[in-house]
Enzyme design. Structure first.
Site, short mmCIF file in Angstrom:
data_model
loop_
_atom_site.label_atom_id
_atom_site.label_comp_id
_atom_site.label_asym_id
_atom_site.label_seq_id
_atom_site.Cartn_x
_atom_site.Cartn_y
_atom_site.Cartn_z
N ASP A 209 24.30 2.35 -4.86
CA ASP A 209 24.31 1.00 -4.32
C ASP A 209 25.64 0.33 -4.63
O ASP A 209 26.47 0.86 -5.39
CB ASP A 209 23.12 0.20 -4.86
CG ASP A 209 22.54 -0.75 -3.81
OD1 ASP A 209 23.32 -1.23 -2.96
OD2 ASP A 209 21.33 -1.01 -3.83
N ASP B 89 0.85 -1.19 0.00
CA ASP B 89 0.00 0.00 0.00
C ASP B 89 0.88 1.25 0.00
O ASP B 89 1.55 1.54 0.99
CB ASP B 89 -0.90 -0.01 1.24
CG ASP B 89 -1.81 1.21 1.32
OD1 ASP B 89 -1.66 2.14 0.51
OD2 ASP B 89 -2.67 1.24 2.22
#
Length: 617
Positions: free
Chosen positions: A331, A201
């Site tokens: 990253d 959500d």
């Protein structure tokens, strides 16, 4: 390190000259001090600040930082010789040892010309799951549900409490940066990194990500002397993975989105920006064939490179469109050369085969460094190669003004967090703070609250004999199956070994998520339930399809990070559970395959909708 006394105040003589410099004066604002320090630095020292290396340890995986003790000669080379002062720790040690080991790194930093302290970072340490490159063991730290478990409770207050406790434990052992939270939306149920998210959500994730940042950074207006800086990740669209394949692997290097679905994934980051999250980490993946007409790029086709190399995603979407002012940390392993074994390993990949330079494989390392820095990355994750960055600058691939901008952004948090004044921690105090009685109690209560009941079992009568499987029998006496009144079995979401030669792919859970009729776990459930009422506890690192097993079970619980004793107490005592599903449970693999990987809650006729439990099926 020597100190200086002035007007009744003590100042550390960071540059060893006996004179109080502007950057040494803790009475001054952090920004002024950072600019003064920047002006004193050599180009090589600046290049060192732009590296984010790994604190190396003794042992066979020492280069990855996995071990119980730092290898000080190797770390001396990094800190003193190469000037690297941001290091990821993967140390497995008790709190006192952890603090002492981090103090040893800071003492090395104090020997350098300018005495710049080390910022020590970590992947998440407080949960049950641990996967190299994504999380670490919760050794000594209070233990909490996975972030999906926190999302199952759905309370921003609880998430902020968790992050505040984690912050205190981190600072007690000398950790200053959290490579978290994940603001990724779990739109593809086969994706193996769902347990690190706040679920499916976007609106709930948006609120919980912000609460995490507020708790970890000790406020909503930026960093202070109590903060652990957060790096929210992965910007953006990382989970929109065809077939769920992850971007650590060559076969998972693409995410597929539309402009509309990209907005859904962006939403989870927005309140983190509002509460001044310190840093952002871009996605490993290439957002393939994405045309952006409205989101700051005026109809441009997004360049087919990973997020850490994308000027459009970082300078355009992140900084220009969303006005992000903090640092961007790439990253890990995106600058390494890709080999044949990166794409088509014929045997198990070694750590040397790991590389994720998606979209820039043909570039030299100097060109990759430059492309990332010019795209907006201020620091190069997993890198310690100062010489290559200096060559890129010398070749004119990176402007000196861009270097200064990046270094300033990385120095400023060190001043804001008070590291120049107090780099060392009290190892004795760490013992009482890390894993304290109150912290452990709070974590266990969060575990209890996160437990989800999808099918309420029959009442277990006092004195009933219980058979346990895949649950620690030391917690509750387990009788032989033939004597049992009820069986409780813990299982995990099904998965397949699809890429056995890939370092990450072989360790991640991939493939179908349904209980197939011929599967060992399915047959075991059938055998148990034919003999005795059976309660299944499903550890869902990914959503599971339970359509074909639920009817034969007396009860079904979902475990998103719950200790055995907490779990059994809740089941045996028939406690009401509070957790609700943070993702939907599809009804079939056909529904999964027909759904889009970039949109939440779009599978046809899910067996359980998001936020479901037994009360609202």
């Amino acid at each position: 390190m020597k100190t200086m006394n002035l007007d009744g105040l003590v100042f550390r003589d960071l540059d060893h000259d006996g004179v109080l410099s502007v950057f040494e004066d803790h009475r001054l604002p952090a920004a002024i001090r950072a600019k003064d320090l920047l002006a004193r630095m050599t180009l090589a020292e600046k290049a060192g600040v732009m590296m984010h290396g790994t604190a190396q340890t003794h042992g066979p995986y020492g280069m990855l930082g996995i071990g119980a003790e730092y290898l000080l000669p190797a770390n001396r080379q990094l800190i003193v010789k190469d000037g690297v002062n941001h290091l990821l720790t993967r140390l497995d040690a008790d709190p006192r040892t952890f603090a002492e080991q981090n103090n040893a790194l800071q003492k090395l930093a104090a020997e350098t010309r300018l005495g710049i302290p080390v910022t020590i970072s970590t992947d998440p340490r407080h949960h049950f799951a641990h996967v190299t490159g994504a999380s670490s063991r919760a050794m000594g730290f209070s233990q909490w549900p996975e972030t999906t478990g926190l999302a199952a409770v759905g309370s921003a207050k609880l998430v902020e409490q968790f992050a505040a406790i984690a912050r205190a434990e981190y600072r007690a052992v000398g950790i200053h940066m959290a490579l978290s939270p994940q603001a990724d939306i779990a739109t593809e149920p086969r994706w193996p990194r769902i347990s690190g998210t706040f679920g499916e959500d976007p609106k709930l994730a948006r609120a919980l990500v912000a609460a995490y940042v507020v708790g970890m950074q000790a406020g909503s207006v930026g960093l202070n002397k109590d903060s652990v800086s957060c790096v929210v990740k992965h910007w953006v669209g990382y989970p929109a993975a065809p077939e769920g394949f992850d971007g650590h692997n060559a076969y998972g290097r693409y995410s597929l989105l539309t402009e509309a679905s990209l907005s859904v994934h962006i939403e989870a980051f927005l309140d983190a920006f509002n509460v001044k999250v310190a840093g952002v980490m871009p996605t490993y993946t290439i957002l393939k064939d994405l045309l952006l007409e409205d989101l700051a790029l005026n109809g441009e086709l997004l360049e087919s490179v990973a997020g850490g190399f994308s000027t459009q995603l970082i300078e355009g979407l992140l900084r220009a469109e969303h006005q992000f002012k903090g640092f961007v940390l790439s990253d890990w392993a995106i600058f390494r050369d890709a080999k044949e074994a990166t794409f088509n390993p014929t045997q198990m990949q070694t750590p040397d085969d790991i590389s994720m330079p998606w979209g820039v494989e043909a570039l030299s390392r100097e060109q990759r460094f430059a492309k990332a820095v010019n795209a907006g990355c201020d620091q190069l994750g997993g890198e310690e190669d100062v010489a290559t960055l200096l060559r890129a600058i010398d070749q004119g691939l990176i402007e000196l003004s861009r270097v200064d901008e990046a270094v300033y952004r990385m120095l400023l948090p060190k001043f804001e967090q008070g590291l120049f004044e107090n780099p060392l921690v009290d190892a004795a105090a760490a013992v009482s703070i890390v894993g304290s009685k109150d912290a452990v109690k709070a974590g266990r209560e969060a575990q209890r609250r996160s437990l989800i009941c999808l099918k309420k079992p029959s009442l277990i009568k006092p004195g009933a004999k219980i058979y346990l499987e895949n649950i620690n029998a030391a917690v509750e006496d387990s009788c032989p199956l033939a004597e049992a009144d009820v069986a409780i079995i813990r299982l995990s979401t099904p998965h397949q070994m699809l890429h056995p030669n890939f370092f990450f792919g072989s360790r991640q859970q991939e493939g179908d998520i349904d209980f197939k009729p011929e599967a060992e776990d399915t047959l075991r459930l059938q055998a148990l339930s034919s003999q005795v009422p059976t309660i299944a506890v499903l550890q869902m690192s990914r959503p599971a399809i339970i359509t074909d097993i639920i009817d034969q079970l007396d009860g079904v619980y979902v475990d998103l990070g719950v200790a055995d004793d907490v779990l059994l107490t809740a089941i045996i005592e028939g406690q009401d559970t509070e957790g609700r599903l943070p993702f939907e449970l599809p009804s079939s693999m056909a529904a999964v395959e027909q759904a889009r990987s970039d949109l939440p809650c779009d599978s046809k006729d899910p067996l359980f909708s998001i936020r479901s439990d037994y009360r609202n099926v």
